[in-house]
Motif scaffolding. Structure first.
Motif, mmCIF file in Angstrom:
data_model
loop_
_atom_site.group_PDB
_atom_site.id
_atom_site.type_symbol
_atom_site.label_atom_id
_atom_site.label_comp_id
_atom_site.label_asym_id
_atom_site.label_seq_id
_atom_site.Cartn_x
_atom_site.Cartn_y
_atom_site.Cartn_z
ATOM 1 N N ALA A 123 0.832 -1.204 0.000
ATOM 2 C CA ALA A 123 0.000 0.000 0.000
ATOM 3 C C ALA A 123 0.868 1.256 0.000
ATOM 4 O O ALA A 123 0.591 2.228 -0.722
ATOM 5 N N VAL A 124 1.924 1.242 0.808
ATOM 6 C CA VAL A 124 2.836 2.399 0.860
ATOM 7 C C VAL A 124 3.504 2.607 -0.488
ATOM 8 O O VAL A 124 3.622 3.740 -0.985
ATOM 9 N N ALA A 125 3.931 1.531 -1.128
ATOM 10 C CA ALA A 125 4.614 1.635 -2.421
ATOM 11 C C ALA A 125 3.694 2.188 -3.502
ATOM 12 O O ALA A 125 4.124 2.934 -4.387
ATOM 13 N N VAL A 126 2.405 1.835 -3.422
ATOM 14 C CA VAL A 126 1.446 2.315 -4.424
ATOM 15 C C VAL A 126 0.983 3.732 -4.110
ATOM 16 O O VAL A 126 0.699 4.523 -5.001
ATOM 17 N N GLY A 127 0.905 4.049 -2.804
ATOM 18 C CA GLY A 127 0.427 5.364 -2.394
ATOM 19 C C GLY A 127 -1.043 5.368 -2.023
ATOM 20 O O GLY A 127 -1.740 6.368 -2.226
ATOM 21 N N VAL A 128 -1.521 4.249 -1.482
ATOM 22 C CA VAL A 128 -2.911 4.154 -1.063
ATOM 23 C C VAL A 128 -2.959 3.612 0.359
ATOM 24 O O VAL A 128 -1.945 3.204 0.929
ATOM 25 N N ASP A 129 -4.143 3.577 0.928
ATOM 26 C CA ASP A 129 -4.329 3.021 2.259
ATOM 27 C C ASP A 129 -4.343 1.493 2.194
ATOM 28 O O ASP A 129 -4.733 0.906 1.172
ATOM 29 N N ARG A 130 -3.907 0.843 3.275
ATOM 30 C CA ARG A 130 -3.881 -0.617 3.312
ATOM 31 C C ARG A 130 -5.274 -1.199 3.075
ATOM 32 O O ARG A 130 -5.422 -2.238 2.429
ATOM 33 N N THR A 131 -6.306 -0.541 3.598
ATOM 34 C CA THR A 131 -7.666 -1.059 3.409
ATOM 35 C C THR A 131 -8.068 -1.039 1.937
ATOM 36 O O THR A 131 -8.872 -1.866 1.496
ATOM 37 N N THR A 132 -7.514 -0.095 1.177
ATOM 38 C CA THR A 132 -7.809 -0.049 -0.262
ATOM 39 C C THR A 132 -7.252 -1.291 -0.952
ATOM 40 O O THR A 132 -7.916 -1.901 -1.795
ATOM 41 N N VAL A 133 -6.026 -1.666 -0.582
ATOM 42 C CA VAL A 133 -5.434 -2.877 -1.151
ATOM 43 C C VAL A 133 -6.297 -4.089 -0.792
ATOM 44 O O VAL A 133 -6.522 -4.985 -1.629
ATOM 45 N N GLY A 134 -6.778 -4.104 0.439
ATOM 46 C CA GLY A 134 -7.646 -5.202 0.862
ATOM 47 C C GLY A 134 -8.894 -5.306 0.007
ATOM 48 O O GLY A 134 -9.319 -6.407 -0.375
ATOM 49 N N ARG A 135 -9.499 -4.158 -0.319
ATOM 50 C CA ARG A 135 -10.697 -4.172 -1.162
ATOM 51 C C ARG A 135 -10.373 -4.664 -2.572
ATOM 52 O O ARG A 135 -11.168 -5.372 -3.190
ATOM 53 N N TRP A 136 -9.197 -4.265 -3.085
ATOM 54 C CA TRP A 136 -8.785 -4.769 -4.400
ATOM 55 C C TRP A 136 -8.670 -6.293 -4.379
ATOM 56 O O TRP A 136 -9.141 -6.973 -5.283
ATOM 57 N N GLU A 137 -8.028 -6.804 -3.338
ATOM 58 C CA GLU A 137 -7.764 -8.246 -3.271
ATOM 59 C C GLU A 137 -9.047 -9.053 -3.067
ATOM 60 O O GLU A 137 -9.130 -10.204 -3.499
ATOM 61 N N ARG A 138 -10.036 -8.456 -2.446
ATOM 62 C CA ARG A 138 -11.315 -9.143 -2.263
ATOM 63 C C ARG A 138 -12.242 -8.966 -3.469
ATOM 64 O O ARG A 138 -13.344 -9.521 -3.492
ATOM 65 N N GLY A 139 -11.806 -8.175 -4.445
ATOM 66 C CA GLY A 139 -12.603 -7.954 -5.643
ATOM 67 C C GLY A 139 -13.740 -6.976 -5.457
ATOM 68 O O GLY A 139 -14.647 -6.894 -6.291
ATOM 69 N N GLU A 140 -13.713 -6.196 -4.351
ATOM 70 C CA GLU A 140 -14.788 -5.236 -4.095
ATOM 71 C C GLU A 140 -14.659 -3.999 -4.973
ATOM 72 O O GLU A 140 -15.661 -3.389 -5.367
ATOM 73 N N THR A 141 -13.432 -3.587 -5.255
ATOM 74 C CA THR A 141 -13.167 -2.457 -6.148
ATOM 75 C C THR A 141 -11.950 -2.803 -6.996
ATOM 76 O O THR A 141 -11.258 -3.799 -6.731
ATOM 77 N N GLU A 142 -11.695 -1.968 -7.997
ATOM 78 C CA GLU A 142 -10.510 -2.133 -8.831
ATOM 79 C C GLU A 142 -9.704 -0.842 -8.822
ATOM 80 O O GLU A 142 -10.263 0.244 -8.681
#
Length: 404
Positions: free
Chosen positions: A18-37
């Protein structure tokens, strides 16, 4: 292998990724669960971290969509959502409009003028609306009516002009909601319809808007290519209109992205020649570029080039113009404030960042503007070097909440 497995295989924890991308960790979690892209501006960085090209990243994020495409399924075009209804209308009108130029003309119909008058009204509604999303149903109804008229009409020039106009408005709505594929589709249709109508200024504006899709994906060379075409088309248009000056202003953004200060300055100087035109050089609809936008355009380009003093002077001038009655929409004012916050972040002046960023966030919430939200995502990247500061951490949390 999904996103989660690929991340782990590359040695990243969810937090470090998440830090490397520049987003919040919870955002990465949503990506991985397929909730958002991930939005398109983030995808080049994601692909780099995961060791993929953009096509491979797309397949990783949406394997089901890739499979459906390979099998020829079009379920996504039969949804009843407002956005998908607009997409279906785009495709239907494209098919109808493609056949119309071969049909004989029986004379000029009043319907074409009525459509253009309605389109002018819709542009006014769009500009005045705090939340652009609310304009979708009206545009959808206008698209449906235009589709029916295209089936039976014979004034192909007038109706194609109306279509070229309306598709640009639909693209603006899609773009502001970060729906880049829908925006690109509508701008392509706008360019095609405008070309059939032989309306060069309308055509050049459609191409210019199409270039924005590449600009916000940081595809500078692709955008420059589209803008070169727009510039050539605009030369054949009405020299009393501001079309070619708007094209130059957007070319400056492409050059700034490439780090070419000299070319950027030349384009900005060409854009400023709009000052030599009269008040009727814009129509308030598909062509809105006037002198009130010069300061904010120049300021934004200097931010991209790292010329902070020049950027601050221009951006503060843009705010002052608004206070003196020149006017700014929520969207435009929010973008200027976001750029000023980015200047403050680059200078490590967190007090300045907080003042500008919080007002920009307020305007983004009130308008629902994806355009301002994209600017604020850039601010999060600029805050990384001072992430340990409590003020920066608090601000980053607010920005993450807005993004979510």
């Amino acid at each position: 292998m999904g996103l989660k497995e690929r991340r782990k295989a590359r040695g990243y924890s969810q937090e470090s990724f998440a830090v490397a991308v520049g987003v919040d960790r919870t955002t990465v979690g949503r990506w991985e669960r397929g909730e958002t892209e991930p939005q398109p501006p983030l995808r080049p960085r994601l692909a780099e971290l995961l060791g993929l090209d953009l096509a491979g990243l797309g397949a990783l994020l949406s394997p089901q969509a890739v499979t459906q495409e390979a099998e020829g399924h079009l379920d996504d075009l039969t949804s009843d959502s407002g956005d998908d209804m607009i997409r279906r209308d785009f495709l239907r009108i494209l098919a109808v409009a493609g056949a119309l130029p071969a049909l004989p003309a029986d004379g000029v119909l009043d319907e074409a003028a009525d459509f253009r008058a309605m389109n002018e009204h819709l542009w006014q509604v769009y500009q005045l609306a705090r939340s652009k999303r609310g304009v979708y149903p009206i545009v959808r109804d206008q698209l449906a009516a235009l589709t029916d008229e295209l089936k039976d009409g014979r004034d192909t020039t007038g109706l194609c002009m109306a279509a070229g106009d309306l598709f640009q408005l639909a693209g603006e709505l899609a773009f502001d909601q970060n729906r880049y594929t829908d925006a690109a589709a509508s701008y392509t249709l706008a360019a095609s319809a405008s070309r059939e109508a032989r309306h060069f200024d309308l055509w050049a504006c459609a191409l210019t808007r199409h270039a924005y899709v590449s600009l916000y994906e940081r595809q500078w060379a692709d955008a420059a290519g589209v803008l070169t075409a727009a510039e050539r088309v605009a030369r054949r248009g009405d020299s009393h209109l501001a079309t070619r000056h708007w094209v130059a202003a957007v070319q400056a953004q492409a050059f700034a992205g490439m780090g070419n200060l000299d070319a950027c300055e030349r384009s900005l100087d060409e854009a400023e020649r709009v000052l030599d035109l009269t008040a009727d050089s814009v129509n308030g609809g598909w062509l809105r570029f006037d002198s009130s936008r010069l300061a904010e355009e120049r300021g934004a380009r200097y931010v991209e080039l790292g010329r902070l003093d020049l950027a601050e002077t221009a951006l503060l001038g843009a705010l002052q113009q608004a206070e003196l009655g020149r006017g700014q929409s929520y969207r435009r004012r929010g973008a200027v404030l976001a750029d000023l916050a980015i200047v403050g972040a680059k200078r490590r002046d967190l007090d300045e960042v907080a003042v500008y960023a919080r007002e920009a966030m307020d305007l983004a919430r009130r308008s629902g503007s994806g355009y301002v939200a994209r600017k604020l995502r850039t601010l999060r990247v600029e805050l990384r070097p001072v992430a340990s500061d409590v003020r920066a951490a608090e601000l980053d949390a607010e920005l993450a909440e807005l993004a979510a």
